[in-house]
Design an enzyme around this catalytic site. Sequence first.
Site, PDB file in Angstrom:
ATOM      1  N   THR A  97       0.858  -1.178   0.000  1.00 53.52           N
ATOM      2  CA  THR A  97       0.000   0.000   0.000  1.00 53.52           C
ATOM      3  C   THR A  97       0.895   1.228   0.000  1.00 53.52           C
ATOM      4  O   THR A  97       1.594   1.504   0.981  1.00 53.52           O
ATOM      5  CB  THR A  97      -0.912   0.016   1.233  1.00 53.52           C
ATOM      6  N   LYS A 172      -7.568   1.266  -2.766  1.00 51.16           N
ATOM      7  CA  LYS A 172      -7.168   0.894  -1.405  1.00 51.16           C
ATOM      8  C   LYS A 172      -7.356   2.068  -0.452  1.00 51.16           C
ATOM      9  O   LYS A 172      -7.725   1.887   0.711  1.00 51.16           O
ATOM     10  CB  LYS A 172      -5.704   0.437  -1.401  1.00 51.16           C
ATOM     11  N   LYS A 240       0.081   5.271   8.535  1.00 47.98           N
ATOM     12  CA  LYS A 240       0.789   5.456   7.260  1.00 47.98           C
ATOM     13  C   LYS A 240      -0.204   5.522   6.110  1.00 47.98           C
ATOM     14  O   LYS A 240      -0.123   6.410   5.250  1.00 47.98           O
ATOM     15  CB  LYS A 240       1.794   4.316   7.048  1.00 47.98           C
TER      16      LYS A 240
END
Length: 290
Positions: A97, A172, A240
């Site tokens: 990701t 995502k 993150k």
Amino acid sequence: MAKCAFLGLGVMGYPMAGHLVAQGHEVTVYNRTTAKAEAWAKEHGGKWASTPREAAMGADFVMACVGNDDDLRSVVLGDQGALAGMTDGAIFVDHTTVSAAVTRELYAEAKAAGVSFVDAPVSGGQAGAENGVLSIMCGGDQAAYDAAEPIMQVYGRTVKRLGESGAGQLTKMVNQICIAGLVQGLSEGLHFAEKAGLDIREVVDVIQGGAAGSWQMVNRHETMADDHFDHGFAVDWMRKDLGICLNTANENGASLPVTALVDQFYKDVQKLGGGRWDTSSLIKRLRALD
């Protein structure tokens, strides 16, 4: 069967690479910590390499599942990066990701090197990786996706191309935005139940089949009730990811007030020492406020 390389053997990559071997593919792995690569090879019978370039040499497909933008660049670019070892026509599939910006940067680098690049971040957590039932969101050229899809189906239950390069990463981000608000709502609901003197398990048994139900509710309510938070995706990694979402929203003009708020709530969890707790630990923050 295909010749594959897998770069990154964390809680996700380790079992994903194992599934490839179990299905008969020839797999060479690379991990920054060599001992883990050696352990994986001993357990699964595959090979390990000392650099991404060495792992990628002769591979039809090179998969990566590392930490962040910089980690991805480090395994793709440079004299010892995967692109230096890949042959014309090979396909790089990135399960990390990361930002859509780095994805598009590496897509261009790969194209210049004569190989394809598919961004394919995953959802489903460690359990999904271990059981081979991940959801995989993909972006990139149609032909490259079509070639890589059968390989990804080895460890994915849902595999779908959403558009051109970067579309997988953007999808995502949608996933993480939805989860953030949902987990906060679930935490508040269960905390309210506790303060009201209700039994969390009995409450969830009643409401999980209705409009309030969710995967998080079904799979995390008991561990949240028991104050156990070592069962899933870590807060550090969620922050993150939410940082990527918020930065991208600043670029495209999307309004994410709840996401920004929940990101700060996760910052509070980190201050409690919960950086490695799973994301359901938002309820821990509420209990700490009592």
